[in-house]
Motif scaffolding. Structure first.
Motif, PDB file in Angstrom:
ATOM      1  N   SER A 183       0.816  -1.215   0.000  1.00 44.17           N
ATOM      2  CA  SER A 183       0.000   0.000   0.000  1.00 44.17           C
ATOM      3  C   SER A 183       0.852   1.268   0.000  1.00 44.17           C
ATOM      4  CB  SER A 183      -0.941   0.011   1.206  1.00 44.17           C
ATOM      5  OG  SER A 183      -0.193   0.003   2.405  1.00 44.17           O
ATOM      6  N   VAL A 184       2.110   1.181   0.489  1.00 41.35           N
ATOM      7  CA  VAL A 184       2.996   2.345   0.562  1.00 41.35           C
ATOM      8  C   VAL A 184       4.256   2.051  -0.237  1.00 41.35           C
ATOM      9  CG1 VAL A 184       4.253   3.928   2.071  1.00 41.35           C
ATOM     10  CG2 VAL A 184       2.118   2.911   2.853  1.00 41.35           C
ATOM     11  N   TRP A 185       4.657   3.035  -1.065  1.00 44.14           N
ATOM     12  CA  TRP A 185       5.787   2.851  -1.971  1.00 44.14           C
ATOM     13  C   TRP A 185       6.773   3.994  -1.829  1.00 44.14           C
ATOM     14  CZ3 TRP A 185       6.113  -1.438  -5.231  1.00 44.14           C
ATOM     15  CH2 TRP A 185       4.976  -2.263  -5.218  1.00 44.14           C
ATOM     16  N   LEU A 186       8.049   3.677  -2.004  1.00 40.74           N
ATOM     17  CA  LEU A 186       9.104   4.684  -2.060  1.00 40.74           C
ATOM     18  C   LEU A 186       9.454   4.889  -3.528  1.00 40.74           C
ATOM     19  CD1 LEU A 186      11.252   6.417  -0.511  1.00 40.74           C
ATOM     20  CD2 LEU A 186      12.786   4.463  -0.785  1.00 40.74           C
ATOM     21  N   VAL A 187       9.286   6.128  -4.003  1.00 40.71           N
ATOM     22  CA  VAL A 187       9.582   6.452  -5.398  1.00 40.71           C
ATOM     23  C   VAL A 187      10.834   7.335  -5.401  1.00 40.71           C
ATOM     24  CG1 VAL A 187       8.698   7.467  -7.523  1.00 40.71           C
ATOM     25  CG2 VAL A 187       7.113   6.379  -5.908  1.00 40.71           C
ATOM     26  N   VAL A 188      11.881   6.860  -6.085  1.00 41.89           N
ATOM     27  CA  VAL A 188      13.180   7.535  -6.079  1.00 41.89           C
ATOM     28  C   VAL A 188      13.404   8.214  -7.420  1.00 41.89           C
ATOM     29  CG1 VAL A 188      15.668   7.214  -5.785  1.00 41.89           C
ATOM     30  CG2 VAL A 188      14.066   5.784  -4.490  1.00 41.89           C
ATOM     31  N   PHE A 189      13.648   9.531  -7.358  1.00 39.49           N
ATOM     32  CA  PHE A 189      14.022  10.305  -8.535  1.00 39.49           C
ATOM     33  C   PHE A 189      15.534  10.519  -8.501  1.00 39.49           C
ATOM     34  CE2 PHE A 189       9.607  11.159  -7.719  1.00 39.49           C
ATOM     35  CZ  PHE A 189       9.033  11.177  -8.977  1.00 39.49           C
ATOM     36  N   ALA A 196       4.436   7.249  -1.897  1.00 45.68           N
ATOM     37  CA  ALA A 196       3.184   7.218  -2.635  1.00 45.68           C
ATOM     38  C   ALA A 196       2.323   6.063  -2.133  1.00 45.68           C
ATOM     39  CB  ALA A 196       3.453   7.059  -4.140  1.00 45.68           C
ATOM     40  N   ARG A 197       1.005   6.266  -2.183  1.00 46.28           N
ATOM     41  CA  ARG A 197       0.067   5.197  -1.809  1.00 46.28           C
ATOM     42  C   ARG A 197      -0.489   4.587  -3.077  1.00 46.28           C
ATOM     43  NH1 ARG A 197      -1.507   3.713   2.803  1.00 46.28           N
ATOM     44  NH2 ARG A 197      -1.090   4.890   4.676  1.00 46.28           N
ATOM     45  N   SER A 198      -0.673   3.277  -3.062  1.00 44.85           N
ATOM     46  CA  SER A 198      -1.226   2.614  -4.236  1.00 44.85           C
ATOM     47  C   SER A 198      -2.731   2.834  -4.278  1.00 44.85           C
ATOM     48  CB  SER A 198      -0.900   1.128  -4.219  1.00 44.85           C
ATOM     49  OG  SER A 198      -1.432   0.530  -3.065  1.00 44.85           O
TER      50      SER A 198
END
Length: 199
Positions: A183-189, A196-198
């Motif tokens: 449900s919770v994601w780490l998005v790396v730029f 982010a939440r799904s």
């Protein structure tokens, strides 16, 4: 006073030597600037995913004020997902690759072409080697971005998890799941990270 042929030759020789020294110095300084220039990039790995009773713990390699660092964070789910620094260490070179051990008790860092260092979860150096270790894994997930919508699809078994990142510019470099239920994601730029939440 007229200049002799010998004096004229010496004058041109000195001018030529000076020009060669200046040209050589400028070439050397421009090539050394390229070597020393640090390209800011961020890499992450999840050391342990969170659930209702446990916070996720991640390792992040990034460049802060031109200094490469490796940081272990605990993400406090009950305190607005606050990133709490557990350990940090300065590095001599920027990180090329970040991996975790299959036993999830350490972080392998590739700093140069033939230099891998194993750090413990408290960031003590445990081992160094010249080739990629065989017992490594990655928490990085494959993903696909739908053009124009900003919708990110992450294949997870029989279904796809979807994330929407409308407030960020640029494409993500890496995506990692932070929770057991995805449900919770780490998005790396390249220079930043967001949660982010799904859908």
């Amino acid at each position: 006073m007229q200049e002799s042929k010998r004096e004229k030759f010496l004058r041109y020789l000195l001018i030529g030597i000076c020009l060669l020294v200046v040209l050589g110095g400028s070439l050397y300084s421009s090539s050394s600037d390229k070597v020393e220039e640090i390209k800011p990039s961020t890499h992450a790995q999840v050391l342990s995913r969170g659930d209702e009773s446990r916070n996720p713990v991640i390792a992040v390699a990034k460049v802060v004020e031109e200094q490469p660092v490796l940081v272990i964070y605990e993400i406090d789910q009950k305190n607005q997902y606050y990133f709490k620094v557990l350990h940090s260490v300065s590095l001599h070179n920027p990180v090329k690759t970040l991996r975790v051990t299959k036993e999830h008790n350490g972080v392998w860092v590739q700093m140069e072409e033939k230099k891998w260092i194993l750090f413990s979860e408290s960031l003590e150096v445990l081992q160094e080697r010249e080739s990629e270790p065989s017992s490594v894994t990655s928490s990085r997930q494959p993903f696909h971005i739908q053009e124009g919508t900003g919708l990110i699809s992450i294949p997870r078994g029989s279904r796809d998890v979807r994330l929407v990142l409308t407030d960020k510019s640029g494409e993500p470099e890496e995506i990692h799941s932070l929770s057991g239920d995805d449900s919770v994601w780490l998005v790396v730029f390249q220079k930043d990270m967001v949660l982010a939440r799904s859908r």
